[in-house]
Write a protein that holds these residues in place. Structure first.
Motif, PDB file in Angstrom:
ATOM      1  N   THR A 198     -55.276  53.956 -70.460  1.00  0.00           N
ATOM      2  CA  THR A 198     -56.087  54.603 -69.880  1.00  0.00           C
ATOM      3  C   THR A 198     -56.698  54.730 -70.163  1.00  0.00           C
ATOM      4  OG1 THR A 198     -55.119  55.823 -71.483  1.00  0.00           O
ATOM      5  CG2 THR A 198     -54.288  56.368 -69.121  1.00  0.00           C
ATOM      6  N   GLY A 199     -57.638  54.533 -70.198  1.00  0.00           N
ATOM      7  CA  GLY A 199     -59.175  54.508 -70.459  1.00  0.00           C
ATOM      8  C   GLY A 199     -60.093  52.623 -70.177  1.00  0.00           C
ATOM      9  N   ARG A 200     -59.267  52.061 -70.093  1.00  0.00           N
ATOM     10  CA  ARG A 200     -59.742  50.377 -69.331  1.00  0.00           C
ATOM     11  C   ARG A 200     -58.898  50.406 -67.495  1.00  0.00           C
ATOM     12  NH1 ARG A 200     -55.970  46.353 -69.402  1.00  0.00           N
ATOM     13  NH2 ARG A 200     -54.020  46.565 -70.553  1.00  0.00           N
ATOM     14  N   ALA A 201     -59.790  49.497 -67.712  1.00  0.00           N
ATOM     15  CA  ALA A 201     -59.489  49.094 -65.800  1.00  0.00           C
ATOM     16  C   ALA A 201     -57.950  47.942 -65.434  1.00  0.00           C
ATOM     17  CB  ALA A 201     -60.275  47.669 -65.389  1.00  0.00           C
ATOM     18  N   PHE A 202     -57.408  48.586 -64.520  1.00  0.00           N
ATOM     19  CA  PHE A 202     -56.071  47.610 -64.860  1.00  0.00           C
ATOM     20  C   PHE A 202     -55.908  47.884 -63.177  1.00  0.00           C
ATOM     21  CE2 PHE A 202     -53.510  51.918 -62.990  1.00  0.00           C
ATOM     22  CZ  PHE A 202     -54.361  52.977 -63.499  1.00  0.00           C
ATOM     23  N   ARG A 203     -54.810  47.395 -62.620  1.00  0.00           N
ATOM     24  CA  ARG A 203     -54.487  47.090 -61.147  1.00  0.00           C
ATOM     25  C   ARG A 203     -53.449  47.879 -60.677  1.00  0.00           C
ATOM     26  NH1 ARG A 203     -54.219  41.998 -63.008  1.00  0.00           N
ATOM     27  NH2 ARG A 203     -56.167  40.463 -63.279  1.00  0.00           N
ATOM     28  N   ILE A 204     -53.624  48.291 -59.414  1.00  0.00           N
ATOM     29  CA  ILE A 204     -52.288  48.771 -58.664  1.00  0.00           C
ATOM     30  C   ILE A 204     -51.909  48.322 -57.533  1.00  0.00           C
ATOM     31  CG2 ILE A 204     -53.164  51.361 -59.495  1.00  0.00           C
ATOM     32  CD1 ILE A 204     -54.522  51.559 -56.781  1.00  0.00           C
ATOM     33  N   GLY A 205     -50.818  48.356 -57.053  1.00  0.00           N
ATOM     34  CA  GLY A 205     -49.970  47.894 -56.709  1.00  0.00           C
ATOM     35  C   GLY A 205     -49.179  48.891 -55.428  1.00  0.00           C
ATOM     36  N   GLY A 206     -49.336  48.456 -53.994  1.00  0.00           N
ATOM     37  CA  GLY A 206     -48.072  49.059 -52.942  1.00  0.00           C
ATOM     38  C   GLY A 206     -48.599  48.593 -51.949  1.00  0.00           C
ATOM     39  N   LEU A 207     -49.044  50.043 -50.886  1.00  0.00           N
ATOM     40  CA  LEU A 207     -49.252  49.314 -49.656  1.00  0.00           C
ATOM     41  C   LEU A 207     -49.626  50.240 -49.376  1.00  0.00           C
ATOM     42  CD1 LEU A 207     -45.036  49.554 -48.337  1.00  0.00           C
ATOM     43  CD2 LEU A 207     -46.368  47.605 -48.288  1.00  0.00           C
ATOM     44  N   VAL A 208     -51.357  49.980 -48.031  1.00  0.00           N
ATOM     45  CA  VAL A 208     -51.866  50.776 -47.174  1.00  0.00           C
ATOM     46  C   VAL A 208     -51.732  51.628 -46.871  1.00  0.00           C
ATOM     47  CG1 VAL A 208     -54.286  50.353 -46.296  1.00  0.00           C
ATOM     48  CG2 VAL A 208     -53.459  48.629 -47.990  1.00  0.00           C
ATOM     49  N   GLU A 209     -51.177  52.875 -47.449  1.00  0.00           N
ATOM     50  CA  GLU A 209     -50.957  54.239 -46.304  1.00  0.00           C
ATOM     51  C   GLU A 209     -51.678  53.663 -44.432  1.00  0.00           C
ATOM     52  OE1 GLU A 209     -49.748  58.069 -48.063  1.00  0.00           O
ATOM     53  OE2 GLU A 209     -51.690  58.158 -46.739  1.00  0.00           O
ATOM     54  N   ALA A 210     -50.224  54.026 -43.529  1.00  0.00           N
ATOM     55  CA  ALA A 210     -50.850  53.892 -41.987  1.00  0.00           C
ATOM     56  C   ALA A 210     -52.136  55.343 -42.074  1.00  0.00           C
ATOM     57  CB  ALA A 210     -49.694  54.258 -41.013  1.00  0.00           C
ATOM     58  N   GLY A 211     -53.004  55.199 -41.445  1.00  0.00           N
ATOM     59  CA  GLY A 211     -54.240  55.858 -40.748  1.00  0.00           C
ATOM     60  C   GLY A 211     -54.650  56.929 -42.191  1.00  0.00           C
ATOM     61  N   SER A 212     -54.855  56.176 -42.997  1.00  0.00           N
ATOM     62  CA  SER A 212     -55.681  56.072 -44.358  1.00  0.00           C
ATOM     63  C   SER A 212     -57.036  55.515 -44.517  1.00  0.00           C
ATOM     64  CB  SER A 212     -55.109  56.038 -45.627  1.00  0.00           C
ATOM     65  OG  SER A 212     -55.056  54.705 -45.970  1.00  0.00           O
ATOM     66  N   VAL A 213     -57.060  54.753 -43.675  1.00  0.00           N
ATOM     67  CA  VAL A 213     -58.321  53.868 -43.957  1.00  0.00           C
ATOM     68  C   VAL A 213     -59.433  54.192 -42.886  1.00  0.00           C
ATOM     69  CG1 VAL A 213     -59.310  51.242 -43.704  1.00  0.00           C
ATOM     70  CG2 VAL A 213     -57.016  52.118 -44.364  1.00  0.00           C
ATOM     71  N   LYS A 214     -60.303  54.632 -43.796  1.00  0.00           N
ATOM     72  CA  LYS A 214     -61.669  55.118 -43.826  1.00  0.00           C
ATOM     73  C   LYS A 214     -62.717  54.565 -44.422  1.00  0.00           C
ATOM     74  CE  LYS A 214     -59.497  59.715 -42.602  1.00  0.00           C
ATOM     75  NZ  LYS A 214     -58.509  59.760 -42.957  1.00  0.00           N
ATOM     76  N   ARG A 215     -64.026  54.203 -43.240  1.00  0.00           N
ATOM     77  CA  ARG A 215     -65.373  53.651 -43.967  1.00  0.00           C
ATOM     78  C   ARG A 215     -66.354  55.110 -43.558  1.00  0.00           C
ATOM     79  NH1 ARG A 215     -65.373  48.153 -44.036  1.00  0.00           N
ATOM     80  NH2 ARG A 215     -63.598  47.554 -43.182  1.00  0.00           N
ATOM     81  N   GLN A 216     -66.518  55.325 -45.355  1.00  0.00           N
ATOM     82  CA  GLN A 216     -67.628  55.791 -45.066  1.00  0.00           C
ATOM     83  C   GLN A 216     -68.732  55.962 -44.528  1.00  0.00           C
ATOM     84  OE1 GLN A 216     -65.268  57.528 -46.716  1.00  0.00           O
ATOM     85  NE2 GLN A 216     -66.767  58.726 -47.617  1.00  0.00           N
TER      86      GLN A 216
END
Lengths: 58, 148, 244
Positions: free
Chosen positions: B49-67
């Motif tokens: 907590t409190g510092r940068a780290f990396r998360i890893g997994g799969l990109v959930e289908a249908g979740s990618v949204k350009r703002q």
């Protein structure tokens, strides 16, 4: 065969720089190693010959 | 160059080499052996907590949204058990796709939103022509329908 | 049998024998490289996720395999040398190191050029990439140590010890993708499961790997012959050979 033209082959689907950058450096490094090996051997042989001549003269 | 100087220099190179090795190993053991945390690990509080780290997994289908602003992109990283929403500003790698592996580096906000500064694609070890991949997909779908 | 082994372990005999073998290994390496490249670029299809960029695999994986394998062979010869005090085994170890370093560099270089378009980064400090970089520094450190110690026998022993200590890094490289979360994917080809590659891609990669193997044998033998000449310069057979 999947290549329509020479250009198509060279561009590697847009990854040409990465693919050829790998192969060219590989080839260069191998050529350099072989050249250094030959040079090293001939230098050693020359040196040994000189030492031998020196021994024979003295 | 004198032989003695050459020798000293070479010993110096050897020592520097060993020093670099030691530094790399220590550095790796300290923080980088765990290259990324899964959303489940984050939920269990294993991530720092409190510092940068990396998360890893799969990109959930249908979740990618350009703002709407056209700069930010939002997506959800999941390990099928837990998931984390991610917001990112920048260029996505070529292999970034829904349903595929991803590793994102950044900070987790108190609201649970992960703000990424870098997004990397993690691909699997399978290599095959597109037709084979397509056939495999079809076969999987067919099997799923049979099971249902 | 024992007499025979000692016969071939004598530098003079080995020098003659290896001189005859080098062209065979060298030319087979060239031929297999041509075949491997033909398969890799003209027979292997495009990959379903990586497109044409995956074609880097035909040198990346053989180079990475060789970088680890050569190190193990070096450690093996070092151990034999320490145990039996055989001059030739230390020389073999020395002859292999530069080529091992070369393949390690190629594995890292091609990995960077592959990682940038596919992962989105030239380099990341994950366990696989870091341990491979450590391997490069090990090769460089060992060669520097040899170069720094003038007395060949002392250099041989010190280098062999460092090689053996560093050998722990090889299984770390190999299993890093299993033991830790890494950005680098798992192995496509291993002894424990069927390869996860289309057959023709796999064949191209294996042909290139065999070519790399033959190349390594050829250059290592070439290098060891020069080493033999230097070390045995005061023997009658080298003197006779030089005068020819």
């Amino acid at each position: 065969m999947q290549w329509a033209s020479v250009n198509d082959f060279l561009s590697m689907g847009g990854y040409g720089l990465y693919v050829w950058g790998s192969y060219v450096v590989m080839a260069a490094v191998v050529i350099i190693e072989v050249m250094l090996l030959r040079k090293g051997r001939s230098q050693t042989l020359k040196l040994l010959k000189r030492m031998r001549n020196f021994e024979n003269e003295s | 160059m004198k032989a003695r100087h050459k020798k000293l220099m070479l010993i110096g190179i050897a020592l520097a080499g060993i020093g670099i090795i030691a530094a790399l190993v220590l550095n790796a053991f300290q923080s980088n052996l765990v290259f990324f945390f899964s959303p489940t690990q984050v939920a269990q509080g294993e991530a720092p907590t409190g510092r940068a780290f990396r998360i890893g997994g799969l990109v959930e289908a249908g979740s990618v949204k350009r703002q709407p602003d056209g700069i930010n992109v939002k997506f959800v990283v999941t390990d099928t058990a837990k998931s984390i929403p991610v917001v990112y500003q920048g260029i996505l790698p070529d292999l970034f796709k829904e349903g595929k592996g991803v590793v994102a580096e950044g900070k987790l906000g108190s609201d649970g939103l992960f703000t990424a500064s870098q997004v990397l694609a993690k691909h699997d070890e399978n290599y095959m022509p597109p037709e084979a991949a397509h056939a495999l997909e079809q076969a999987q779908k067919a099997q799923e329908t049979i099971v249902k | 049998m024992a007499i025979n082994l000692y016969y071939y372990a004598s530098p003079a005999t080995f020098y003659q024998l290896s001189g005859k073998l080098i062209p065979w290994f060298g030319w087979s390496a060239v031929i297999l490289t041509v075949i491997g490249l033909y398969i890799g670029f003209f027979m292997a299809p495009t990959d379903f996720q990586q497109g044409e960029a995956y074609r880097i695999i035909f040198i990346h994986v053989p180079a990475a395999w060789m970088s680890m394998f050569i190190y193990l062979v070096m450690a093996f010869w070092g151990a034999i040398g320490l145990a039996f005090k055989t001059r030739l085994s230390f020389m073999m170890s020395r002859a292999l190191a530069p080529t091992g370093a070369l393949f390690t560099f190629i594995a890292l270089w091609t990995g960077a050029l592959w990682g940038k378009p596919m992962w989105g980064a030239w380099w990341v400090w994950d366990a696989r990439l870091t341990s491979e970089l450590i391997l490069l520094f090990l090769y460089i450190g060992i060669m520097a140590l040899w170069a720094a110690i003038d007395d060949p026998q002392r250099g041989d022993r010190a280098g062999a010890l460092l090689t053996l200590v560093g050998a722990i890094n090889v299984p770390i490289i190999y299993f890093s993708v299993k033991w830790w979360n890494t950005l680098h994917q798992g192995a496509s080809v291993s002894l424990t499961k069927a390869p996860s590659m289309a057959k023709i891609m796999l064949i191209g990669m294996l042909v290139m790997a065999i070519a790399a193997w033959l190349y390594t044998i050829a250059v290592a033998l070439y290098r060891v012959r020069t080493l033999i000449l230097e070390r045995e310069r005061n023997t009658d057979w080298v003197k006779a050979l030089v005068e020819k």
